[in-house]
Write an enzyme that holds these catalytic residues in place. Structure first.
Site, mmCIF file in Angstrom:
data_model
loop_
_atom_site.group_PDB
_atom_site.id
_atom_site.type_symbol
_atom_site.label_atom_id
_atom_site.label_comp_id
_atom_site.label_asym_id
_atom_site.label_seq_id
_atom_site.Cartn_x
_atom_site.Cartn_y
_atom_site.Cartn_z
ATOM 1 N N HIS A 232 9.496 38.750 47.773
ATOM 2 C CA HIS A 232 10.670 38.727 48.643
ATOM 3 C C HIS A 232 11.147 37.316 48.957
ATOM 4 O O HIS A 232 12.090 37.128 49.718
ATOM 5 C CB HIS A 232 10.340 39.473 49.953
ATOM 6 N N LYS A 234 13.007 33.700 48.674
ATOM 7 C CA LYS A 234 14.232 33.134 48.114
ATOM 8 C C LYS A 234 14.082 31.612 48.144
ATOM 9 O O LYS A 234 14.066 31.007 49.223
ATOM 10 C CB LYS A 234 15.470 33.546 48.921
ATOM 11 N N ASP A 239 15.296 19.072 41.168
ATOM 12 C CA ASP A 239 14.728 17.726 40.995
ATOM 13 C C ASP A 239 13.613 17.424 41.988
ATOM 14 O O ASP A 239 13.371 16.251 42.325
ATOM 15 C CB ASP A 239 15.827 16.656 41.107
ATOM 16 N N HIS A 412 21.900 40.083 58.276
ATOM 17 C CA HIS A 412 20.702 39.981 57.441
ATOM 18 C C HIS A 412 19.910 38.704 57.719
ATOM 19 O O HIS A 412 18.857 38.475 57.134
ATOM 20 C CB HIS A 412 21.131 40.021 55.958
ATOM 21 N N LYS A 414 17.395 36.114 59.222
ATOM 22 C CA LYS A 414 16.076 36.164 59.852
ATOM 23 C C LYS A 414 15.843 34.816 60.538
ATOM 24 O O LYS A 414 15.614 33.801 59.878
ATOM 25 C CB LYS A 414 14.967 36.404 58.820
ATOM 26 N N ASP A 419 12.699 27.913 72.933
ATOM 27 C CA ASP A 419 12.891 26.813 73.894
ATOM 28 C C ASP A 419 13.806 25.698 73.382
ATOM 29 O O ASP A 419 13.559 24.507 73.643
ATOM 30 C CB ASP A 419 11.532 26.215 74.284
#
Length: 494
Positions: A232, A234, A239, A412, A414, A419
């Site tokens: 899952h 991404k 470089d 979508h 996350k 604080d």
């Protein structure tokens, strides 16, 4: 004569029926023993027992295929060695003292120490850090970075769906590869199934791009590896100096899942420059070796730039999770961060199915005076998750947690902000699948300016959301409440 045949048949039938029942209850007993022996939460254990006993045969199959965290003997035996090799390598390279940060804010210190002690990699310095919230802007910047690449491009996605702006990225990679840039592409077998059935695979391979299909679904190996385990993460690395990660899949939001009627997916990606690309490169190298058996390590082509650039942010801690990586590390980190909060907690997640410990931590924070905002989608692409999430609303609202339901598409993103200083962004949802099962990557970012930008984005999400009120929520119908409770028992499957 017929009566004798009939009697013999009935006796044979009774014997077979008795044997089947005997085998069935033996299986039920063994699975029950297995469930009780596993170190799971009480709610998870109870749910699995109910599934096994209420759904004959099906419940047992669910547990065998969807509970045991089995990734294959060969993969399991290699995981620890590969990761340890990468950790030792990055801790012993010449410029390691330059790329790691040694000082953090009060709220981040315990998190960074926890991750370093568990994973072996300290927090890493970052030169530039920018948040993108528009998929079109992310793709445009990514294509420019690909076009400017000098040495290598490594990409990993859960979903790559051909069409629209996703094809422009493919075209840019092909051009880069033809110019001698070493390009590697890792995609999840299930998530990117449409891509692997498309002509793009052959076109890109013919251009010299290495393509790996991770966690291939193989019916013949269903007893050797858990079939719903997914890659899952991404990740984009260019470089070994520029890197991206976040919630976005490589899809055109104007085309992706538009037939389900929930609007465009709203994502967040982070683009970074600096030594952090080396740390993320270790995760990529580990995943690549697991799938191919070939060892690759980041080539520090920008070593001089890394060594002499003094304008660094506080630091970013990578958190890699999944079978074979540090067990439940995301869960431990989130609990530590939430219990450390003294002012405010903002959470955005598309799939909200927290563990008992996380639910208690969030409620406890609200009760001790911390302002807690949870932003989730009003519409969801998973009907089951949508129902199960609602099971937690009463406890949260009663504790003083603010729940906002985003109504302008499927949120979508996350992200978690603690604080006004410590930010978490990445690929992990607040559900059982991300916390305990899938291969995920999360960044803990200790920087007030980044947190300010993330806070502004979250405020925009709140403006586009509907706030849930406890009085109104309590007035929902009896059948609505019953459905929530019944479907909650299936939360171990999520």
């Amino acid at each position: 004569m017929l009566k004798n045949y009939y009697n013999k048949f009935m006796k044979f039938y009774e014997i077979i029926n008795t044997l089947i029942l005997f085998v069935y209850w033996i299986l039920v007993g063994l699975v029950t023993l297995r469930i009780l022996m596993k170190k799971k939460s009480i709610s998870s254990t109870t749910s699995w027992l109910l599934i096994v006993y209420i759904l004959p045969i099906i419940g047992i199959l669910f547990y065998i295929f969807l509970s045991e965290l089995n990734v294959g003997k060969k993969r399991t035996s290699n995981l620890y060695k590969i990761w340890l090799y990468g950790v030792n390598w990055i801790n012993n390279i010449d410029c390691n003292k330059t790329i790691f940060n040694n000082k953090n804010s009060y709220i981040a210190t315990s998190i960074f120490k926890l991750c370093k002690n568990i994973q072996g990699i300290p927090g890493t310095k970052v030169h530039k850090l920018k948040i993108f919230t528009s998929t079109n802007n992310i793709i445009k910047k990514l294509i420019r970075d690909i076009s400017s690449a000098k040495n290598n491009i490594e990409i990993m996605f859960y979903i790559w769906q051909p069409g629209g702006i996703a094809d422009k990225v493919a075209e840019a990679l092909i051009i880069a590869s033809c110019q001698g840039i070493h390009c590697r592409l890792m995609l999840d077998s299930a998530g990117s199934s449409i891509f692997f059935r498309s002509p793009w695979v052959k076109i890109m391979k013919d251009a010299g791009i290495e393509i790996v299909e991770t966690l291939k679904i193989n019916i013949l190996k269903i007893f050797l590896r858990r079939i719903d385990l997914r890659q899952h993460r991404k990740i984009i690395i260019i470089d070994n100096y520029i890197t991206y990660t976040g919630s976005m899949n490589l899809v055109d939001p104007k085309l992706f899942k538009r037939n389900i009627g929930i609007g465009e997916w709203i994502d967040l990606m982070v683009r970074m420059e600096g030594p952090i690309a080396i740390s993320i490169g270790i995760i990529y190298a580990c995943d690549w070796e697991l799938e191919t058996g070939k060892k690759i390590l980041p080539n520090i082509s920008n070593k001089n730039k890394i060594s002499h650039n003094k304008k660094y942010l506080n630091g970013v801690q990578i958190i890699a999770s999944g079978p074979g990586f540090s067990k439940d590390i995301i869960h431990q980190v989130l609990l530590t961060a939430i219990y450390s909060a003294t002012k405010k907690i903002n959470i955005t997640t598309p799939y909200f199915v927290p563990s008992d410990d996380l639910l208690n931590a969030i409620c406890s924070a609200a009760k001790r005076g911390v302002k807690v905002n949870i932003i989730i989608p009003y519409y969801n692409d998973s009907i089951l998750v949508n129902w199960v999430s609602k099971y937690f609303f009463t406890d949260l609202l009663s504790s003083g947690v603010n729940i906002y339901q985003f109504k302008k598409g499927l949120l979508h993103t996350k992200s978690i902000l603690i604080d006004h200083q410590l930010s978490f962004v990445g690929t992990a949802n607040l559900d059982m699948r991300s916390l305990w099962l899938n291969f995920e990557i999360t960044l803990a970012i200790d920087d007030s300016n980044f947190s300010k930008n993330l806070s502004n984005i979250q405020k925009e999400y709140i403006k586009l959301s509907k706030k849930l009120k406890l009085k109104k929520w309590d007035k929902r119908s009896y059948w609505y409440k019953l459905m929530e409770r019944l479907l909650f028992f299936f939360h171990p499957l999520l």
